[in-house]
Each structure stands twice: as structure tokens, then as C-alpha cells.
Design a protein around this motif. Structure first.
Motif, PDB file in Angstrom:
ATOM      1  N   LYS A 151      52.057  30.279  38.318  1.00  0.00           N
ATOM      2  CA  LYS A 151      51.329  29.517  39.326  1.00  0.00           C
ATOM      3  C   LYS A 151      50.037  30.241  39.691  1.00  0.00           C
ATOM      4  O   LYS A 151      49.977  31.462  39.672  1.00  0.00           O
ATOM      5  CB  LYS A 151      52.193  29.365  40.579  1.00  0.00           C
ATOM      6  CG  LYS A 151      53.410  28.500  40.371  1.00  0.00           C
ATOM      7  CD  LYS A 151      54.174  28.369  41.655  1.00  0.00           C
ATOM      8  CE  LYS A 151      55.402  27.501  41.478  1.00  0.00           C
ATOM      9  NZ  LYS A 151      56.158  27.358  42.705  1.00  0.00           N
ATOM     10  N   PRO A 152      48.999  29.490  40.062  1.00  0.00           N
ATOM     11  CA  PRO A 152      47.763  30.143  40.488  1.00  0.00           C
ATOM     12  C   PRO A 152      47.978  30.875  41.815  1.00  0.00           C
ATOM     13  O   PRO A 152      48.707  30.403  42.688  1.00  0.00           O
ATOM     14  CB  PRO A 152      46.768  29.000  40.635  1.00  0.00           C
ATOM     15  CG  PRO A 152      47.594  27.771  40.767  1.00  0.00           C
ATOM     16  CD  PRO A 152      48.878  28.038  40.040  1.00  0.00           C
ATOM     17  N   LYS A 153      47.345  32.021  41.962  1.00  0.00           N
ATOM     18  CA  LYS A 153      47.473  32.823  43.179  1.00  0.00           C
ATOM     19  C   LYS A 153      46.174  32.734  43.957  1.00  0.00           C
ATOM     20  O   LYS A 153      45.099  33.045  43.442  1.00  0.00           O
ATOM     21  CB  LYS A 153      47.798  34.264  42.816  1.00  0.00           C
ATOM     22  CG  LYS A 153      49.142  34.365  42.145  1.00  0.00           C
ATOM     23  CD  LYS A 153      49.500  35.778  41.818  1.00  0.00           C
ATOM     24  CE  LYS A 153      50.934  35.746  41.313  1.00  0.00           C
ATOM     25  NZ  LYS A 153      51.219  36.429  40.159  1.00  0.00           N
ATOM     26  N   TYR A 154      46.274  32.334  45.189  1.00  0.00           N
ATOM     27  CA  TYR A 154      45.110  32.193  46.070  1.00  0.00           C
ATOM     28  C   TYR A 154      45.096  33.329  47.082  1.00  0.00           C
ATOM     29  O   TYR A 154      46.122  33.882  47.435  1.00  0.00           O
ATOM     30  CB  TYR A 154      45.165  30.833  46.781  1.00  0.00           C
ATOM     31  CG  TYR A 154      45.202  29.671  45.843  1.00  0.00           C
ATOM     32  CD1 TYR A 154      44.051  29.260  45.181  1.00  0.00           C
ATOM     33  CD2 TYR A 154      46.385  29.001  45.588  1.00  0.00           C
ATOM     34  CE1 TYR A 154      44.082  28.188  44.297  1.00  0.00           C
ATOM     35  CE2 TYR A 154      46.430  27.929  44.709  1.00  0.00           C
ATOM     36  CZ  TYR A 154      45.261  27.530  44.072  1.00  0.00           C
ATOM     37  OH  TYR A 154      45.307  26.479  43.204  1.00  0.00           O
ATOM     38  N   ALA A 155      43.898  33.634  47.557  1.00  0.00           N
ATOM     39  CA  ALA A 155      43.756  34.693  48.544  1.00  0.00           C
ATOM     40  C   ALA A 155      44.313  34.203  49.893  1.00  0.00           C
ATOM     41  O   ALA A 155      44.100  33.066  50.304  1.00  0.00           O
ATOM     42  CB  ALA A 155      42.304  35.084  48.688  1.00  0.00           C
ATOM     43  N   THR A 156      45.042  35.063  50.571  1.00  0.00           N
ATOM     44  CA  THR A 156      45.598  34.708  51.883  1.00  0.00           C
ATOM     45  C   THR A 156      44.558  35.027  52.968  1.00  0.00           C
ATOM     46  O   THR A 156      43.698  35.886  52.764  1.00  0.00           O
ATOM     47  CB  THR A 156      46.889  35.474  52.159  1.00  0.00           C
ATOM     48  OG1 THR A 156      46.601  36.871  52.115  1.00  0.00           O
ATOM     49  CG2 THR A 156      47.947  35.144  51.108  1.00  0.00           C
ATOM     50  N   SER A 199      44.029  38.772  53.976  1.00  0.00           N
ATOM     51  CA  SER A 199      43.763  39.706  52.894  1.00  0.00           C
ATOM     52  C   SER A 199      42.604  40.644  53.194  1.00  0.00           C
ATOM     53  O   SER A 199      42.240  41.457  52.375  1.00  0.00           O
ATOM     54  CB  SER A 199      43.484  38.951  51.599  1.00  0.00           C
ATOM     55  OG  SER A 199      42.297  38.188  51.740  1.00  0.00           O
TER      56      SER A 199
END
Length: 104
Positions: free
Chosen positions: A93-98, A101
Motif C-alpha cells: 500500500k502507498p505510505k503517506y506522511a502523517t 511527522s
């Protein structure tokens, strides 16, 4: 153009747009494929019974032969996949910045 000027579905191949997506068209029926696979497998098994046909093969040459045959036979399908941006394997799955962060 049309005699009755009523809307309808396209009836000939010249009515279809050229850039429309078309799936792979089979050039070899499934029965002929399996017949060829079984025939070549049986011939290969039959040839193992004769010492004259036991030819030593240098394995790197065999690997390069396989890669070359694979590339030549799959060239059309690979071009089609590149054209329509098909990616057969994904890394997850694509990982997005929280928001927490540290980016401000």
C-alpha cells in the motif's frame, strides 16, 4: 451518413476509435497450446532414454537462451503493458506522511 439518422451502436470496425483499450487477442487456441506442450514433453521424455542425446550443457548459456526466448515471445505483451501503464507487481500500500511527522 446514416439513412435513418437514428442513434445506434457502431456496427463496423471502422466506427471504433483507434485509441480505445483492447485486451490481448489470442493468436493460439488453448487446445493447440496444450497439444504442443504435451507433444514436446513426451518427445523430451522419450529422448532421455538414449545416451547419444545426453549432451552436456553449460548452464549460463542455457539461462541466456531462456531469457532471450522469453524476451522475444513476450515483446508484444510487454509493449502493450507499457503503453497502458500496467504494473503487474506492487510493493504494498502507498505510505503517506502523517501530520505528526514533524513537517511544518
Amino acid at each position: 451518413m446514416f439513412l435513418d439518422d437514428s442513434p445506434g451502436l457502431p456496427s463496423t470496425s471502422r466506427d471504433v476509435r483507434r485509441d480505445e483499450f483492447r485486451p490481448f487477442m489470442r493468436r493460439l487456441p488453448e487446445f493447440k497450446f496444450w497439444l504442443g506442450v504435451m507433444r514436446s514433453t513426451l518427445i523430451g521424455i522419450f529422448c532421455t532414454f538414449f545416451d547419444a542425446l545426453n549432451i552436456p550443457v553449460f548452464w549460463p548459456i542455457l539461462v541466456m537462451y531462456f531469457v532471450t526466448l522469453f524476451g522475444l515471445t513476450m515483446k508484444r505483451q510487454i509493449k502493450h503493458m507499457i503503453k497502458y501503464r500496467y504494473i503487474p507487481f506492487t510493493t504494498g500500500k502507498p505510505k503517506y506522511a502523517t501530520p505528526s511527522s514533524g513537517l511544518k
